[in-house]
Design a protein around this motif. Structure first.
Motif, PDB file in Angstrom:
ATOM      1  N   LYS A   7       0.872  -1.184   0.000  1.00 20.98           N
ATOM      2  CA  LYS A   7       0.000   0.000   0.000  1.00 20.98           C
ATOM      3  C   LYS A   7       0.909   1.234   0.000  1.00 20.98           C
ATOM      4  N   ASP A  29     -10.080  -4.092  -0.475  1.00 14.86           N
ATOM      5  CA  ASP A  29      -8.818  -4.253   0.242  1.00 14.86           C
ATOM      6  C   ASP A  29      -8.132  -2.937   0.591  1.00 14.86           C
ATOM      7  N   GLU A  31      -7.174   0.329   2.661  1.00 19.79           N
ATOM      8  CA  GLU A  31      -7.031   0.503   4.106  1.00 19.79           C
ATOM      9  C   GLU A  31      -7.422   1.918   4.494  1.00 19.79           C
ATOM     10  N   TYR A  73      -7.106   7.157   2.476  1.00 22.69           N
ATOM     11  CA  TYR A  73      -7.098   5.707   2.328  1.00 22.69           C
ATOM     12  C   TYR A  73      -5.744   5.310   1.763  1.00 22.69           C
TER      13      TYR A  73
END
Length: 172
Positions: A7, A29, A31, A73
């Motif tokens: 990420k 998926d 975060e 995010y």
């Protein structure tokens, strides 16, 4: 088994993607990061590429006291490409890098989307406004900010199936 993709992209959401239910429906998926503020901008509903209803935009402001609250995010490259399809796939948003600040005062570089064309203030559909409002409440934004979103005039979507589908996201 392949390792999970890192990420590495911070995405600053300020509109309908404030609602984690909406964003995670699109990117399961992704975060959830932290609440952040974009300074020198104001939230408005002035993107209307299809002539249907207003969508959120961030307008550059001459007033450095103007703030747009959002949520950061964390995404990987493939999630960013999927999000690009929703946000920029011929629908009038462009992406750019912005500096946002967490509530703790930490600066972050994040990507966000802005309207390619200013269509003037446009009322959003009720369901779209509900995504933005529910997201602002979910993220714990200040009451005055939530009240300003709640005060935005919205209109009924004539596509009742779409309206029902979009509103269902917020049902328990």
């Amino acid at each position: 088994m392949e390792p999970l993709a890192k990420k590495s992209i911070s995405y600053f959401a300020f509109g309908s993607n404030l609602s984690s239910k909406r964003l995670l429906q699109r990117l399961p998926d992704a975060e959830l990061g932290s609440v952040a503020i974009l300074r020198g901008h104001r939230l408005c509903f002035r993107k209307n590429i299809r002539g249907e209803s207003g969508k959120c935009d961030i307008a550059l402001s001459d007033n450095p006291q103007d703030l747009v609250y959002g949520i950061v995010y964390l995404l990987n490259e493939s999630e960013k490409r999927i999000l690009d399809g929703y946000e920029t796939g011929g629908f009038g948003y462009l992406d750019k890098s912005v500096e946002v600040f967490t509530l703790a005062g930490d600066a972050l570089q994040a990507v966000t989307y802005y309207a390619a064309t200013d269509h003037g203030m446009q009322p959003p559909f009720h369901w779209y406004k509900q995504h933005v409002l529910q997201g602002a409440i979910e993220q714990g934004f200040p009451g005055s900010y939530i009240d300003a979103i709640a005060a935005v005039t919205s209109v009924e979507d004539t596509d009742r199936a779409r309206s029902k589908r979009e509103m269902a996201i917020h049902q328990p």
